[in-house]
Enzyme design. Sequence first.
Site, mmCIF file in Angstrom:
data_model
loop_
_atom_site.group_PDB
_atom_site.id
_atom_site.type_symbol
_atom_site.label_atom_id
_atom_site.label_comp_id
_atom_site.label_asym_id
_atom_site.label_seq_id
_atom_site.Cartn_x
_atom_site.Cartn_y
_atom_site.Cartn_z
ATOM 1 C CG ASN B 209 -0.293 -0.050 2.514
ATOM 2 O OD1 ASN B 209 0.939 -0.169 2.585
ATOM 3 N ND2 ASN B 209 -1.053 0.027 3.582
ATOM 4 C CG HIS B 210 4.597 1.422 1.524
ATOM 5 N ND1 HIS B 210 5.623 0.604 1.924
ATOM 6 C CD2 HIS B 210 3.816 1.610 2.616
ATOM 7 C CE1 HIS B 210 5.472 0.310 3.210
ATOM 8 N NE2 HIS B 210 4.380 0.911 3.649
ATOM 9 C CD GLU B 213 -2.795 10.027 -4.008
ATOM 10 O OE1 GLU B 213 -2.972 8.802 -3.985
ATOM 11 O OE2 GLU B 213 -3.506 10.834 -3.385
ATOM 12 N N GLY B 385 -5.952 8.384 1.569
ATOM 13 C CA GLY B 385 -7.084 7.550 1.165
ATOM 14 C C GLY B 385 -6.604 6.520 0.160
ATOM 15 C CG MET B 387 -4.238 3.930 -5.847
ATOM 16 S SD MET B 387 -3.704 2.834 -7.163
ATOM 17 C CE MET B 387 -4.957 1.555 -7.137
ATOM 18 C CG HIS B 410 -3.524 4.235 9.707
ATOM 19 N ND1 HIS B 410 -4.666 3.463 9.744
ATOM 20 C CD2 HIS B 410 -2.629 3.515 8.989
ATOM 21 C CE1 HIS B 410 -4.462 2.333 9.098
ATOM 22 N NE2 HIS B 410 -3.253 2.336 8.620
ATOM 23 N N GLY B 411 -5.926 6.070 8.057
ATOM 24 C CA GLY B 411 -6.170 5.875 6.623
ATOM 25 C C GLY B 411 -7.574 5.356 6.410
#
Lengths: 147, 487
Positions: B209-210, B213, B385, B387, B410-411
Amino acid sequence: MKNKFKDFELVEHTADIGLKIYGKDEKDLFINAARGMFFLITGSRISLAPESIRKYYALESEAPGREDLLVTWLNDLLYIHFTDLVIFDDYIIDYISEEVIKSKVRAVEIKDSPYQIVKEIKAVTYHNLQVCQNKNGIWEANIVFDI
Amino acid sequence: MTIKDNWKNILKQQDTYIWDIPKEFNPGMLVDGRVYASESLLKQIVTDKSLDQVVNVACLPGIVGYSLAMPDIHWGYGFPIGGVAATRLENGVISPGGVGFDINCGVRLIRSNLKLKDVQERMSQLVEHLYNKIPSGVGSRGIIKLNLAEAKRVLAEGSQWAVANGFGVEEDIIYTEENGKMAQANPDIISNKAIERGSTQLGTLGSGNHFLEIQVIDQIYQPEKAKQMGLEEGMITVLVHTGSRGFGHQVCTDHLSIMQKAVQRYRIVLPDRQLACAPINSPEGENYYQAMCCAANFAWANRQCITHWLREVFERVFRISQRELGLNLIYDVAHNIAKMELHQLQGAEVKLCVHRKGATRAFPPRHPDLPSKYKEIGQPVLIPGDMGRGSFVLIGNEKAMRETFGSTCHGAGRVLSRGAAIKAVRNRNIAQELRERNIIVKARSRDTLAEEMPEAYKDVSEVVNVMDQSGISSKVARMRPLGVIKG
């Protein structure tokens, strides 16, 4: 030789991924666990042509019990995989007890193999870890990997 | 019986967004569990075993307050992801499982002087150059090669090593949690295995998930606070999400093995072996903390090196100077970490070990650990969030100190397993779908794109709204993705 039973199967987990592993004895269980882990890493069952360039490693892993030993052995293989950029295609276990495993493993550098790394396994976890022999005498293990 | 089967009877609703699991539910619980969630998020949460993990964490020796769960909670190993637990220093434990393998996985946000119109024509070029410059993907290796002595300096100095070696500017250090360096780091106790795994991975994004962006700010919720941070609507920003790579994974692996023995030695009874822990003041506990600090420092140096290279790429693509680009760091936060922090407990100020696994520090205005620029408004909190949907900047509030040990979400939090996500996107082209929404994605692996597709995650807006409405952390700005680099 064709297996008489499944050697491993995937178990879905929301954030991570698990394997249910089977073996006709403890050695078989540990080997199938390693095969399953590298199946996750490459997306394929690894089988190399005889002319592939090979490396050999002698491994001795120790831990305070059978379940811990399985985690330690897989983590030791992962460490070699990450640092030498190899994958393994053959495992010979010379000795195994509840606390020690002595093995010789055969590897090939990823760049010299037809395989690609499709998944990075960060580590082998102790979560829901279980090693036991079922009522039919088959060895079974549950392992969750952090990915 | 798991909570999943009977959650309506087990969970006690305290207000719109707070649900408690009373400690009477399980005789091993030392404190209640507390979940921050809307009713609709809760209905998703109860479908996995994450609330059972909240119960397990409530059994850790020395835990105080609540075993906390943020609205992005999902099933992890040992601790749930999205979990917060604070333990007393004198009789409490520290658990590597409460931090995770990716120690100091975290996020940093960089602002710019660019506007949407400046980047639209060049987005493909920018994504391509960033993808080529910043190593990403499984097992990615960086261009920095560290010998043993230099590796130890990275572990001791964190992002301060990076800036001292030309990878950034002094100001970057000011706007990094802990100033990018945890002083308790002790490189001398790190295993050779960890050093070896880390020595080739500094300055790499990794996989899973890294991401990196490029975004545009499309909504401002609190104009004054946004202005104080240097953010405004229409501004181009860059979000970097990565951690301590193989170095941190090996540190966690090494110490989990040690903790398994410590559990026996200190006769600690645990419901899950992945919660393995040791008393904070024991040799095992102290060693883990010092090693964890090394990994945290590695992660800050990692994000700092990536920041330096992305600035170089922007400079090359736009052919204007760093000064004109204004690519300044807004903040850098860790969301997998354990910290020794001062908190109020029953009217007294006490130092606690706060585990945040998939949770972000959210300190309020006037907290002594904040840089002067944020003293009056509170700590910036960065919430990535997925993509396709946005990311958020929040700000920490006083209520976070009273209720959550200065922590927030955190997300977005996963809802689909990776396998389920891959199955769900069969015959779909995720990159093409995102392109049709004006989001350019470049990924090393097609599987990664499938696993990370937007539908694999909860709606980050819903997660953030829970923390905003609860008063724990307030929304300041929302960013919409334009270009994404994935491993």
